[in-house]
Each structure stands twice: as structure tokens, then as C-alpha cells.
Design an enzyme around this catalytic site. Structure first.
Site, PDB file in Angstrom:
ATOM      1  N   TRP A  46       0.863  -1.181   0.000  1.00  0.00           N
ATOM      2  CA  TRP A  46       0.000   0.000   0.000  1.00  0.00           C
ATOM      3  C   TRP A  46       0.897   1.228   0.000  1.00  0.00           C
ATOM      4  CZ3 TRP A  46      -0.347   4.000   3.684  1.00  0.00           C
ATOM      5  CH2 TRP A  46      -1.239   5.011   3.303  1.00  0.00           C
ATOM      6  N   GLU A  73      -2.942  -3.029  -2.520  1.00  0.00           N
ATOM      7  CA  GLU A  73      -4.120  -2.488  -1.806  1.00  0.00           C
ATOM      8  C   GLU A  73      -4.478  -1.113  -2.359  1.00  0.00           C
ATOM      9  OE1 GLU A  73      -3.346  -1.736   2.347  1.00  0.00           O
ATOM     10  OE2 GLU A  73      -5.439  -1.266   2.797  1.00  0.00           O
ATOM     11  N   LYS A 130      -6.976   2.396  -2.841  1.00  0.00           N
ATOM     12  CA  LYS A 130      -7.613   3.327  -1.909  1.00  0.00           C
ATOM     13  C   LYS A 130      -8.297   4.430  -2.694  1.00  0.00           C
ATOM     14  CE  LYS A 130      -6.472   5.873   2.295  1.00  0.00           C
ATOM     15  NZ  LYS A 130      -5.544   5.975   3.413  1.00  0.00           N
ATOM     16  N   ASP A 168      -9.501  -3.324   1.291  1.00  0.00           N
ATOM     17  CA  ASP A 168      -9.676  -2.738   2.624  1.00  0.00           C
ATOM     18  C   ASP A 168     -11.052  -2.096   2.612  1.00  0.00           C
ATOM     19  OD1 ASP A 168      -9.762  -0.587   4.600  1.00  0.00           O
ATOM     20  OD2 ASP A 168      -7.621  -0.888   4.903  1.00  0.00           O
ATOM     21  N   HIS A 173     -11.712   1.652   2.077  1.00  0.00           N
ATOM     22  CA  HIS A 173     -11.074   2.319   0.939  1.00  0.00           C
ATOM     23  C   HIS A 173     -11.959   2.507  -0.278  1.00  0.00           C
ATOM     24  CE1 HIS A 173      -6.635   1.524   2.271  1.00  0.00           C
ATOM     25  NE2 HIS A 173      -7.377   2.071   3.215  1.00  0.00           N
ATOM     26  N   HIS A 233      -8.317  -6.332   4.298  1.00  0.00           N
ATOM     27  CA  HIS A 233      -8.054  -5.550   5.492  1.00  0.00           C
ATOM     28  C   HIS A 233      -9.420  -5.230   6.056  1.00  0.00           C
ATOM     29  CE1 HIS A 233      -3.757  -3.700   5.205  1.00  0.00           C
ATOM     30  NE2 HIS A 233      -3.761  -4.985   5.522  1.00  0.00           N
ATOM     31  N   ASP A 288     -12.238   6.796   5.893  1.00  0.00           N
ATOM     32  CA  ASP A 288     -11.345   5.688   6.228  1.00  0.00           C
ATOM     33  C   ASP A 288     -10.783   5.875   7.637  1.00  0.00           C
ATOM     34  OD1 ASP A 288      -9.681   3.455   5.854  1.00  0.00           O
ATOM     35  OD2 ASP A 288      -8.049   4.697   5.093  1.00  0.00           O
ATOM     36  N   ASP A 333     -10.694   3.951  10.269  1.00  0.00           N
ATOM     37  CA  ASP A 333     -10.055   2.814  10.943  1.00  0.00           C
ATOM     38  C   ASP A 333     -10.481   2.658  12.398  1.00  0.00           C
ATOM     39  OD1 ASP A 333      -8.313   1.437   8.948  1.00  0.00           O
ATOM     40  OD2 ASP A 333      -7.481   3.434   8.735  1.00  0.00           O
ATOM     41  N   ASP A 390      -7.160  -4.274  10.132  1.00  0.00           N
ATOM     42  CA  ASP A 390      -6.455  -3.003   9.953  1.00  0.00           C
ATOM     43  C   ASP A 390      -7.260  -1.872  10.576  1.00  0.00           C
ATOM     44  OD1 ASP A 390      -4.868  -0.919   9.163  1.00  0.00           O
ATOM     45  OD2 ASP A 390      -5.434  -0.971   7.053  1.00  0.00           O
TER      46      ASP A 390
END
Ligand code: RNT
Ligand code: ZN
Length: 416
Positions: free
Chosen positions: A185, A225, A227, A258, A261, A285, A293, A295, A325
Site C-alpha cells: 500500500w 491495496e 484506496k 480494505d 477504501h 483488510h 477511512d 479505521d 487493519d
């Protein structure tokens, strides 16, 4: 003595044709790759003070791990509270440099800088280690760019880092006797409207080709990955979804999805089967995006359960590599770690105990009325009673708070 909750649940599930024993046995064997970076707000062990590259942790809860000893101790504590099979997801920025501190940069990292992590994973009897080159939070990023940089020296530095990472990962995979997923990433992008969207992508393509030129296919599974945007790079992301999916397909490597993303109305649960139509393996992820995003800690929510369903009902347990993640610095980090991993396990348990074959049949027969009614009845199944039994068998307590609080009082509070 038999547990009444479990015995009663077993009977209810049997009416739906579900063998709960087999589900519990499967659940404990599904590896979840747990990220090391929840323990220290993604700072790593190279001495970084801030996080850059479009990602951010917020909060300043006490007790962040400040060195390898603290991070090992916290990871071990968190892992001890997590049921099921676990892998360790490591970033290159967690290199243990020792005498090489200040002398060796990321483009020259070697396996020996990660040997302590391998010993740690062996001690904890983990299923394996996954490895991520770290293309962020580093002075060699130029104008926020790494592998797509127009500056050849910069681009080459990061290519060398990618190559070094694949070599390290191959040795880690071999040492753990389990291939390592190597997830690429990069934060590259532009804050404002770019004047050229193609050239950065062509440079990224070239860099990836250079990184992937000859790697150990037995012990390494490379992934890319994508995004949609990051903080400070809102207008354009070089490694977009279309870019990486086409790249991965052409190169025969893996896509990593992910679920923070994508645009908010897109669902990774729907993307998994789309990719399974073309790829042998898909990496994830798993995170929880709140408006962006962000997280947040993974919780048991509809989309998480739907992701688990797509893994289970498509017979893709061996094809989908589940990694976590997220990074929340506003609460006890061990609680954050544990809760997210347990949520993933709960979603998998729910998915493993649903009558998928029956529901697929109803769909194919066009019997959408019965399917709707069955789907709603399935929601009432007593999965929590199975979870209770699973934790008993895994020797874990559902209420992990007191143990975490005791660790906080004894260990984390001392880190003022
Ligand atoms: C960033 C990506 C990336 C990182 C980790 C630390 O948006 O999700 O995977 O979170 O590598
Ligand atoms: Zn990610």
C-alpha cells in the site's frame, strides 16, 4: 456437566440442518492476521514521532507501547485474549535494528532485523507472519510520493524497499513454514486536481514490475491495496481500485480489499465474489470506516457479517486471507485489538451456522418469498450460545474488561 445453553442451541440449529460442532471446529482453524500496529498508533520501532501518508490515529489514551519490549508485552497480552487461529501482521517499520540504528535505511533492511518477531510468533504458536513494506512516515517520501515519484532517486529508493521486503518476507515465510502475504500500500496522490493522472500511474506500474521481478513464489504472496483517498491527498490517488485490479490480474498477483477504501455506498462484501470469479486468492483488510477511512475498531455490524458470509458460503475459507487493519488511540489499545478480532470471529461464527445451501436453492428456484422469510428467521438463531461455548473451549472469558483493566493498572499506567 453439559452446558444447557449450548445443548438447547444445538437442537434449534439442527432443525435448520446445521451441525454446530463442525462449525465450531472450522471457526478455530480460520486464521485471522492481527496487525501489530494497533499497539503503538502505527508509529513503528524506527523512532518516528508522527504518522504521515494520509493516515491518522486520533486520541491519546494512556499506555501506548514505546519500544519493542512494551510492544511485545502488549501484543502478547492482547493475543492471549483472542480466540482462534492467529497470524501476526507486521510492517517493515517494526524492524528491530539494534546496532544498525541510524545506519541502515528501509531499502537495506534484512531478515535479521525481524528475527525477534519470528521468535515471538513461534513462542505464541502463531500460524504465520504477514509482512508489509512501509511506504509512509519516512523522510524519503518526496512531495508525498514514493513508487510513483517523478524523482528517479526517490522512486528507486522505494523500489529497493519493496524488493528488500519481498526477500525478508520469503525468509519469514520459510521460517514460519507458512507463506507470507506481502501487501503493498502506498500513500501516493495529490491534494488538488492533478495536471497529469496517467504518468504517476505508469511510474507506479514500472516500479511494481521492478519490485516483483523475481520473488520467491513458494513463500511469498504479493498483494496490492487500492484506496479512494487519504488526508491531504483528497483529489487523486495513484493506486486506485481500477489501477490495481488490472495490474494484479495482468501480473497474476493478489488484490487486497480494505473495506475503508471505497465510496461509502460500495461494499467489499460484494467485491469478494466478484474477485473470486477471477482470482485464486483475495486478501482483506477488515476495518470500520466511520464517514471516511477512519479505521475504527471492528465491531459486529451488518457489513462485517456479510463479508464473513461471502467467505463461508462461497467455500472460500482457504482463498480469502483475512487481516485486520484499524487503530484507535482513544481507548485502551489492548481492548481495541481484542474487540476487533473477536468481532471478526463472531461474524465468521454467524456465517458458519447459516443454511446457505438451502438459501441458494430458494434463490435459484426464484422463491424469493420463502427466501425472505427464512433469512429473517435465521437472524433469530441463538449464535450467542454457540459463542459462549466456543469461548469456553478456547478458555477465554467473554468479559475481558477486568483482565485488561488489571493490565492497564499494573503495566500501562507506569508508562507516563
Ligand atoms: C492505509 C491502508 C494501510 C495501512 C496499514 C498501516 O489506508 O489501509 O493498509 O492502514 O498498512
Ligand atoms: Zn489497509
Amino acid at each position: 456437566m453439559k452446558d444447557e445453553r449450548f445443548e438447547s442451541a444445538k437442537k434449534i440449529y439442527a432443525k435448520f440442518g446445521i451441525d454446530v460442532e463442525s462449525a465450531l471446529n472450522k471457526l478455530k482453524e480460520i486464521p485471522v492476521s492481527v496487525h501489530c500496529w494497533q499497539g503503538d498508533d502505527v508509529l513503528g520501532l524506527e523512532g518516528a514521532k508522527t504518522l504521515t501518508g494520509g493516515i491518522q490515529t486520533t486520541g491519546s489514551y494512556l499506555g501506548k507501547a514505546r519500544n519493542k519490549e512494551e510492544l511485545f508485552a502488549d501484543t502478547e497480552k492482547a493475543f492471549s485474549l483472542m480466540p482462534g487461529k492467529k497470524r501476526l501482521n507486521l510492517h517493515a517499520s517494526y524492524a528491530i535494528l539494534g546496532r544498525d540504528t541510524g545506519k541502515t535505511d528501509r531499502d537495506a533492511y534484512e531478515f535479521r532485523h525481524f528475527e525477534e518477531w519470528v521468535a515471538f510468533a513461534e513462542k505464541l504458536k502463531l500460524d504465520g507472519i504477514d509482512f508489509n513494506p512501509t511506504f509512509f512516515a519516512h523522510p524519503r517520501m518526496k512531495d508525498g510520493l514514493t513508487l510513483s515519484s517523478p524523482d528517479e532517486e526517490t522512486r528507486k529508493f522505494w523500489v529497493r524497499h519493496g524488493r528488500a521486503s519481498l526477500e525478508i518476507a520469503a525468509k519469514i515465510g520459510k521460517a514460519m513454514n507458512s507463506p507470507a502475504l506481502v501487501n503493498i500500500w502506498i500513500p501516493d496522490g495529490y491534494k488538488d486536481i492533478p495536471a497529469d493522472r496517467l504518468s504517476p500511474r505508469l511510474r507506479l506500474k514500472k516500479s511494481l514490475d521492478e519490485i516483483l521481478d523475481g520473488y520467491d513464489e513458494k513463500w511469498v504472496i504479493p498483494a496490492v491495496e487500492s484506496k479512494v483517498f487519504g488526508i491531504g491527498v483528497e483529489s487523486y490517488t495513484v493506486g486506485s481500485n481500477e489501477f490495481y485490479q488490472n495490474y494484479a490480474a495482468q501480473r497474476g498477483i493478489c488484490c487486497l480489499l480494505d473495506n475503508g477504501h471505497y465510496h461509502p455506498t460500495e461494499f467489499v462484501s460484494d467485491k469478494i465474489p466478484a474477485l473470486l470469479a477471477f482470482y485464486d486468492k483475495v486478501a482483506l483488510h477488515v476495518t470500520r470506516p466511520v464517514r471516511w477511512d477512519s479505521d475504527h475498531v471492528v465491531l459486529l455490524e451488518d457489513e462485517l457479517t456479510e463479508i464473513a458470509r461471502e467467505i463461508v458460503r462461497n467455500d472460500a475459507i482457504d482463498k480469502v486471507m483475512i487481516g485486520l487493519d484499524y487503530f484507535d488511540a482513544s481507548i485502551n489499545r489492548i481492548a481495541a485489538w481484542t474487540t476487533g478480532q473477536r468481532s471478526m470471529q463472531k461474524a465468521l461464527l454467524i456465517a458458519l451456522t447459516e443454511p446457505h445451501a438451502e438459501m441458494k436453492r430458494l434463490q435459484d428456484e426464484g422463491n424469493f418469498t420463502e427466501l425472505m422469510i427464512l433469512r429473517e428467521r435465521v437472524k433469530q438463531l441463538p449464535w450467542a450460545d454457540l459463542w459462549h461455548e466456543y469461548l469456553l473451549r478456547q478458555k477465554k472469558d467473554d468479559d475481558c474488561y477486568s483482565e485488561i483493566k488489571a493490565y492497564e493498572n499494573k503495566i500501562l499506567k507506569e508508562r507516563a
